[in-house]
Design a protein around this motif. Structure first.
Motif, PDB file in Angstrom:
ATOM      1  N   ALA A 223      -5.378   6.520  -3.595  1.00 27.84           N
ATOM      2  CA  ALA A 223      -5.576   6.095  -2.208  1.00 27.84           C
ATOM      3  C   ALA A 223      -6.826   6.722  -1.623  1.00 27.84           C
ATOM      4  O   ALA A 223      -7.487   6.102  -0.784  1.00 27.84           O
ATOM      5  CB  ALA A 223      -4.354   6.464  -1.367  1.00 27.84           C
ATOM      6  N   LEU A 224      -7.164   7.921  -2.070  1.00 22.46           N
ATOM      7  CA  LEU A 224      -8.332   8.604  -1.498  1.00 22.46           C
ATOM      8  C   LEU A 224      -9.655   7.895  -1.796  1.00 22.46           C
ATOM      9  O   LEU A 224     -10.416   7.600  -0.860  1.00 22.46           O
ATOM     10  CB  LEU A 224      -8.356  10.057  -1.988  1.00 22.46           C
ATOM     11  CG  LEU A 224      -9.338  10.964  -1.267  1.00 22.46           C
ATOM     12  CD1 LEU A 224      -8.998  11.052   0.211  1.00 22.46           C
ATOM     13  CD2 LEU A 224      -9.338  12.343  -1.890  1.00 22.46           C
TER      14      LEU A 224
ATOM     15  N   ALA B 141     -13.781  -1.044  -3.939  1.00 22.45           N
ATOM     16  CA  ALA B 141     -12.503  -0.568  -3.412  1.00 22.45           C
ATOM     17  C   ALA B 141     -11.376  -1.507  -3.789  1.00 22.45           C
ATOM     18  O   ALA B 141     -10.286  -1.077  -4.188  1.00 22.45           O
ATOM     19  CB  ALA B 141     -12.596  -0.434  -1.889  1.00 22.45           C
TER      20      ALA B 141
ATOM     21  N   VAL C 124     -10.069   4.793  -2.665  1.00 25.05           N
ATOM     22  CA  VAL C 124     -10.042   3.462  -2.053  1.00 25.05           C
ATOM     23  C   VAL C 124     -10.369   3.563  -0.565  1.00 25.05           C
ATOM     24  O   VAL C 124     -11.171   2.784  -0.023  1.00 25.05           O
ATOM     25  CB  VAL C 124      -8.665   2.799  -2.280  1.00 25.05           C
ATOM     26  CG1 VAL C 124      -8.560   1.520  -1.476  1.00 25.05           C
ATOM     27  CG2 VAL C 124      -8.475   2.494  -3.743  1.00 25.05           C
ATOM     28  N   ALA C 125      -9.762   4.567   0.097  1.00 27.84           N
ATOM     29  CA  ALA C 125     -10.012   4.733   1.533  1.00 27.84           C
ATOM     30  C   ALA C 125     -11.469   5.098   1.792  1.00 27.84           C
ATOM     31  O   ALA C 125     -12.103   4.565   2.712  1.00 27.84           O
ATOM     32  CB  ALA C 125      -9.085   5.812   2.100  1.00 27.84           C
TER      33      ALA C 125
ATOM     34  N   LEU D 159       1.049   3.046  -3.631  1.00 30.64           N
ATOM     35  CA  LEU D 159      -0.153   3.571  -4.278  1.00 30.64           C
ATOM     36  C   LEU D 159      -0.094   5.092  -4.319  1.00 30.64           C
ATOM     37  O   LEU D 159       0.203   5.734  -3.322  1.00 30.64           O
ATOM     38  CB  LEU D 159      -1.384   3.121  -3.500  1.00 30.64           C
ATOM     39  CG  LEU D 159      -2.679   3.001  -4.290  1.00 30.64           C
ATOM     40  CD1 LEU D 159      -2.545   1.884  -5.295  1.00 30.64           C
ATOM     41  CD2 LEU D 159      -3.817   2.714  -3.355  1.00 30.64           C
TER      42      LEU D 159
ATOM     43  N   TYR E 103      -8.196  -0.568  -6.141  1.00 34.37           N
ATOM     44  CA  TYR E 103      -6.866  -0.723  -5.561  1.00 34.37           C
ATOM     45  C   TYR E 103      -5.967  -1.592  -6.442  1.00 34.37           C
ATOM     46  O   TYR E 103      -4.844  -1.210  -6.775  1.00 34.37           O
ATOM     47  CB  TYR E 103      -6.981  -1.342  -4.172  1.00 34.37           C
ATOM     48  CG  TYR E 103      -5.659  -1.720  -3.589  1.00 34.37           C
ATOM     49  CD1 TYR E 103      -4.810  -0.754  -3.077  1.00 34.37           C
ATOM     50  CD2 TYR E 103      -5.248  -3.042  -3.559  1.00 34.37           C
ATOM     51  CE1 TYR E 103      -3.596  -1.086  -2.563  1.00 34.37           C
ATOM     52  CE2 TYR E 103      -4.034  -3.385  -3.036  1.00 34.37           C
ATOM     53  CZ  TYR E 103      -3.212  -2.416  -2.538  1.00 34.37           C
ATOM     54  OH  TYR E 103      -1.999  -2.752  -2.044  1.00 34.37           O
ATOM     55  N   PHE E 104      -6.463  -2.766  -6.842  1.00 30.61           N
ATOM     56  CA  PHE E 104      -5.607  -3.661  -7.612  1.00 30.61           C
ATOM     57  C   PHE E 104      -5.375  -3.146  -9.019  1.00 30.61           C
ATOM     58  O   PHE E 104      -4.320  -3.383  -9.605  1.00 30.61           O
ATOM     59  CB  PHE E 104      -6.198  -5.072  -7.647  1.00 30.61           C
ATOM     60  CG  PHE E 104      -5.938  -5.826  -6.395  1.00 30.61           C
ATOM     61  CD1 PHE E 104      -4.643  -6.176  -6.044  1.00 30.61           C
ATOM     62  CD2 PHE E 104      -6.955  -6.172  -5.546  1.00 30.61           C
ATOM     63  CE1 PHE E 104      -4.385  -6.860  -4.879  1.00 30.61           C
ATOM     64  CE2 PHE E 104      -6.707  -6.857  -4.385  1.00 30.61           C
ATOM     65  CZ  PHE E 104      -5.409  -7.204  -4.047  1.00 30.61           C
TER      66      PHE E 104
ATOM     67  N   MET F 252      -0.133  10.010   2.434  1.00 31.61           N
ATOM     68  CA  MET F 252      -1.382   9.494   1.878  1.00 31.61           C
ATOM     69  C   MET F 252      -1.556   8.016   2.197  1.00 31.61           C
ATOM     70  O   MET F 252      -2.671   7.520   2.305  1.00 31.61           O
ATOM     71  CB  MET F 252      -1.371   9.708   0.357  1.00 31.61           C
ATOM     72  CG  MET F 252      -2.712  10.020  -0.234  1.00 31.61           C
ATOM     73  SD  MET F 252      -3.579  11.332   0.611  1.00 31.61           S
ATOM     74  CE  MET F 252      -4.881  11.668  -0.541  1.00 31.61           C
TER      75      MET F 252
ATOM     76  N   LEU G 299     -13.628   2.024   1.292  1.00 35.83           N
ATOM     77  CA  LEU G 299     -13.448   1.080   2.402  1.00 35.83           C
ATOM     78  C   LEU G 299     -14.224   1.534   3.631  1.00 35.83           C
ATOM     79  O   LEU G 299     -14.926   0.742   4.268  1.00 35.83           O
ATOM     80  CB  LEU G 299     -11.969   0.946   2.741  1.00 35.83           C
ATOM     81  CG  LEU G 299     -11.139   0.002   1.876  1.00 35.83           C
ATOM     82  CD1 LEU G 299      -9.682   0.083   2.273  1.00 35.83           C
ATOM     83  CD2 LEU G 299     -11.628  -1.411   2.057  1.00 35.83           C
TER      84      LEU G 299
ATOM     85  N   ALA H 121      -7.834   3.725   6.933  1.00 40.78           N
ATOM     86  CA  ALA H 121      -9.103   3.243   6.390  1.00 40.78           C
ATOM     87  C   ALA H 121      -9.165   1.724   6.437  1.00 40.78           C
ATOM     88  O   ALA H 121     -10.207   1.141   6.771  1.00 40.78           O
ATOM     89  CB  ALA H 121      -9.267   3.736   4.951  1.00 40.78           C
TER      90      ALA H 121
ATOM     91  N   ILE I 295       0.818  -1.199   0.000  1.00 46.55           N
ATOM     92  CA  ILE I 295       0.000   0.000   0.000  1.00 46.55           C
ATOM     93  C   ILE I 295       0.856   1.255   0.000  1.00 46.55           C
ATOM     94  O   ILE I 295       0.339   2.349  -0.170  1.00 46.55           O
ATOM     95  CB  ILE I 295      -0.946   0.008   1.207  1.00 46.55           C
ATOM     96  CG1 ILE I 295      -0.160  -0.164   2.486  1.00 46.55           C
ATOM     97  CG2 ILE I 295      -1.998  -1.028   1.095  1.00 46.55           C
ATOM     98  CD1 ILE I 295      -1.003  -0.068   3.713  1.00 46.55           C
ATOM     99  N   GLU I 296       2.158   1.123   0.174  1.00 50.79           N
ATOM    100  CA  GLU I 296       2.994   2.323   0.149  1.00 50.79           C
ATOM    101  C   GLU I 296       3.306   2.773  -1.264  1.00 50.79           C
ATOM    102  O   GLU I 296       3.759   3.900  -1.465  1.00 50.79           O
ATOM    103  CB  GLU I 296       4.304   2.062   0.905  1.00 50.79           C
ATOM    104  CG  GLU I 296       5.210   1.023   0.293  1.00 50.79           C
ATOM    105  CD  GLU I 296       4.872  -0.353   0.804  1.00 50.79           C
ATOM    106  OE1 GLU I 296       5.545  -1.300   0.421  1.00 50.79           O
ATOM    107  OE2 GLU I 296       3.903  -0.462   1.592  1.00 50.79           O
TER     108      GLU I 296
ATOM    109  N   GLY J 289      -1.409   9.004  -4.388  1.00 48.53           N
ATOM    110  CA  GLY J 289      -2.412   9.617  -3.519  1.00 48.53           C
ATOM    111  C   GLY J 289      -3.768   9.753  -4.148  1.00 48.53           C
ATOM    112  O   GLY J 289      -4.782   9.597  -3.471  1.00 48.53           O
TER     113      GLY J 289
END
Lengths: 131, 92
Positions: free
Chosen positions: A12-13, A60, A15-16, A7, A64-65, B1, A19, B8, A4-5, A9
């Motif tokens: 990531a928003l 999500a 997806v978060a 990804l 992500y993938f 980020m 979730l 989350a 996840i590092e 930004g």
């Protein structure tokens, strides 16, 4: 292959957000399953809320993938279609089982048998319809 | 980020696990048999979603196959249990 590092930004928003939204909807559905009074009210929690939350979480996972592997990863659609097809079937079968069991137990005070809509009175049961 | 995404994912894990705990409570205290079957079905569904969230957390596709298997077995078992509750036998 990817954590996840890696990804960016802008990915990531959403997806978060998806979730958090999906997990909250699932928690609300399970809370409804625990707190509502009769079975016919309780079944709405899993049948509607959990289906919606599962859709959010699968979306999500897809986003992500797709971003993390730089290719189109949409095989979570299989699970989403499966849930969309099977959740109404499960809810309907369980509700029919509950209605049969309540009718068989002559419980006239709960749920679908409330108000005598499906009441199985003694003179009507087994009588053939008049033509 | 990435800390936002980690937060989350942690929140989603906690929520899904809390939902599983609530379903287990309903499974224990459920007054009738169809309540217990409904709680078990929701428990299967939450386990499948837990596998999805863990797949996002660790970034592997292995959990997707776990989720498919859990969804299939949960659906079939719930349908068999509901059929048993309705008639008293699964295959007539």
């Amino acid at each position: 292959m990817s954590g996840i590092e890696q990804l960016p930004g802008w990915a990531a928003l959403p997806v978060a957000l998806l979730l958090v939204l999906g997990a909250t909807i699932i928690l609300v559905g399970a809370l409804g399953l625990l707190r509502l009074r009769t079975f016919y009210q309780r079944i709405h929690g899993p049948a509607i809320a959990v289906t919606l939350g599962a859709g959010c979480l699968l979306l999500a996972s897809m986003v992500y993938f797709t971003v993390a592997q730089s290719r189109l990863v949409i095989h979570e659609i299989i699970i989403a279609v499966f849930i969309l097809l099977t959740a109404p079937v499960v809810a309907m079968t369980l509700m029919r089982a509950a209605v049969y069991r309540d009718l068989r137990a002559r419980r006239g005070d709960v749920g679908a048998t409330e108000g005598g809509v499906y009441s199985l009175s003694e003179d009507e049961a087994g009588e053939p319809p008049k033509s | 980020m990435e800390t936002l995404l980690e937060l989350a994912i942690g929140y989603a894990l906690v929520c899904v696990l809390a939902a599983m705990v609530l379903c287990a409570l309903r499974l224990l205290i459920g007054p009738s048999a169809h309540d217990r079957v409904l709680a078990l079905d929701t428990l299967w569904m939450c386990g499948m979603l837990l596998a999805i969230v863990l797949g996002v957390r660790f970034g592997t596709q292995v959990y997707f196959e776990v989720a498919i298997l859990v969804a299939l077995v949960g659906f079939v078992s719930t349908l068999a249990l509901a059929k048993f509750l309705m008639r008293g036998e699964v295959i007539e």
